[in-house]
Design a protein around this motif. Structure first.
Motif, mmCIF file in Angstrom:
data_model
loop_
_atom_site.group_PDB
_atom_site.id
_atom_site.type_symbol
_atom_site.label_atom_id
_atom_site.label_comp_id
_atom_site.label_asym_id
_atom_site.label_seq_id
_atom_site.Cartn_x
_atom_site.Cartn_y
_atom_site.Cartn_z
ATOM 1 N N SER A 240 0.951 3.640 5.386
ATOM 2 C CA SER A 240 0.185 3.044 6.479
ATOM 3 C C SER A 240 -0.263 4.142 7.444
ATOM 4 C CB SER A 240 1.048 2.016 7.230
ATOM 5 O OG SER A 240 1.907 2.658 8.155
ATOM 6 N N SER A 241 -1.047 3.768 8.432
ATOM 7 C CA SER A 241 -1.494 4.730 9.439
ATOM 8 C C SER A 241 -0.431 4.939 10.511
ATOM 9 C CB SER A 241 -2.795 4.251 10.085
ATOM 10 O OG SER A 241 -2.554 3.056 10.812
ATOM 11 N N HIS B 285 -4.881 -0.129 2.107
ATOM 12 C CA HIS B 285 -5.453 -1.068 3.078
ATOM 13 C C HIS B 285 -4.567 -1.305 4.299
ATOM 14 C CE1 HIS B 285 -2.583 -3.641 1.106
ATOM 15 N NE2 HIS B 285 -3.283 -3.643 -0.021
ATOM 16 N N GLY B 286 -3.312 -0.884 4.267
ATOM 17 C CA GLY B 286 -2.445 -1.001 5.436
ATOM 18 C C GLY B 286 -1.808 -2.360 5.646
ATOM 19 N N ARG C 270 -2.826 5.856 3.306
ATOM 20 C CA ARG C 270 -3.444 5.586 1.997
ATOM 21 C C ARG C 270 -3.315 4.100 1.679
ATOM 22 N NH1 ARG C 270 -5.136 9.453 -1.312
ATOM 23 N NH2 ARG C 270 -4.605 11.627 -0.836
ATOM 24 N N TYR D 57 -7.340 0.426 12.187
ATOM 25 C CA TYR D 57 -8.226 0.347 11.020
ATOM 26 C C TYR D 57 -9.599 -0.184 11.424
ATOM 27 C CZ TYR D 57 -4.095 1.128 8.114
ATOM 28 O OH TYR D 57 -2.975 1.668 7.544
ATOM 29 N N SER E 111 -8.313 5.429 3.276
ATOM 30 C CA SER E 111 -8.015 4.224 4.051
ATOM 31 C C SER E 111 -9.186 3.932 4.979
ATOM 32 C CB SER E 111 -6.733 4.395 4.868
ATOM 33 O OG SER E 111 -6.985 5.018 6.115
ATOM 34 N N CYS F 190 -9.083 10.564 7.566
ATOM 35 C CA CYS F 190 -8.373 9.303 7.341
ATOM 36 C C CYS F 190 -6.879 9.438 7.597
ATOM 37 C CB CYS F 190 -8.575 8.832 5.901
ATOM 38 S SG CYS F 190 -10.300 8.604 5.426
ATOM 39 N N GLU G 52 -13.220 -2.160 5.463
ATOM 40 C CA GLU G 52 -12.439 -1.921 4.246
ATOM 41 C C GLU G 52 -13.354 -1.730 3.042
ATOM 42 O OE1 GLU G 52 -9.047 -1.092 2.190
ATOM 43 O OE2 GLU G 52 -9.174 -1.519 4.341
ATOM 44 N N HIS H 133 0.851 -1.178 0.000
ATOM 45 C CA HIS H 133 0.000 0.000 0.000
ATOM 46 C C HIS H 133 0.891 1.233 0.000
ATOM 47 C CE1 HIS H 133 0.883 -1.139 4.155
ATOM 48 N NE2 HIS H 133 0.819 0.158 4.445
#
Length: 279
Positions: free
Chosen positions: A134-135, A237-238, A235, A192, A216, A232, A206, A131
């Protein structure tokens, strides 16, 4: 996808498939496929050009090349026909709107420098996801998919992602277009959203994020001035490889091997030829 890109890819497909034509005419598609299996190394530069920006560090692009090769060989191992594999690449080219160059020698170099290298788990080819950002922590595969078969995807700290320009972003949707009641029910350990309810109906996080066009599924919900604001983090699905985080590691001097060992600690790096010998 521009007219120039369409023409380039059409030419690429034609030239790559040209050796099949006579065999197909005389003997049919099945015989043609048996006579010439696809060469993943030929296909990978075209796939890479829509997967990762060319201005990323060399090691990050090389890590993506190994991921792309692994996923391509997994499709081949699943006995997908060549047209299906090429169609997957073409679909990625059509859907890409990031503004990256359609082709650049940097991708060919990354493929060449990692030639034959793949990731496996317990000697088997598996899905290797990636991806953009990530977060701040990648996701655990078993939790995200609700399936123990994806337990090889481990959650890791990817704090460098928090410095990405696109790390935080908002999506606003008019209140009248939303359910009257929208509530997050469960998050995974990485933040998530796993599930939420919309007017009493249970939704998968998701799928909801994708359907609403959110960057995301790590989001919060807030009503602001007649609109619903989805704030969010990250960017994509993580899961698996964070390209931005991998690029941060590459900037700090990490090799593609070190980057992939970090993001896929349960997987092994090997050569595809070694995998073939065990089959």
């Amino acid at each position: 996808m521009s007219r120039k890109e369409v023409m380039w890819f059409s030419g690429f497909v034609f030239l790559w498939l040209f050796p099949y034509f006579t065999t197909i005419i005389l003997n049919g598609m099945d015989v043609a496929l048996l006579n010439r299996m696809p060469d993943a190394e030929d296909l990978l530069p075209a796939a890479l050009c829509v997967q990762i920006p060319k201005d990323y560090e060399t090691a990050a692009i090389e890590a993506q090349a190994v991921i792309a090769r692994t996923n391509l060989w997994r499709k081949i191992d699943e006995q997908k026909y060549i047209p299906e594999i090429l169609a997957d690449i073409a679909s990625g080219l059509r859907e890409s709107n990031a503004g990256w160059d359609f082709y650049d020698p940097v991708y060919e170099k990354a493929v060449r420098e990692t030639e034959g290298k793949i990731l496996t788990f317990e000697g088997e080819l598996k899905l290797v996801p990636y991806h953009e950002i990530s977060s701040g922590q990648t996701r655990d595969g078993e939790s995200a998919f609700h399936d123990s078969r994806y337990a090889y995807l481990k959650s890791v700290d990817s704090g460098g992602d928090k410095n990405a320009p696109a790390y935080i972003n908002s999506t606003y949707i008019p209140l009248q277009q939303m359910p009257s009641e929208l509530e997050i029910q469960e998050r995974d350990d990485s933040g998530y959203v796993i599930s939420l309810t919309a007017d009493g109906s249970l939704l998968e996080g998701e799928s909801f994020a994708r359907g609403m066009g959110l960057s995301s599924s790590d989001f919060t919900i807030q009503e602001i001035g007649g609109e619903i604001r989805f704030l969010c983090k990250g960017r994509g699905h993580g899961l698996g490889f964070s390209q931005y985080g991998g690029n941060v590691m590459a900037e700090a001097g990490s090799s593609w091997e070190e980057i992939l060992s970090f993001y896929f600690p349960a997987m092994e790096q090997c050569d595809v030829d070694d995998l073939k010998k065990t089959e």
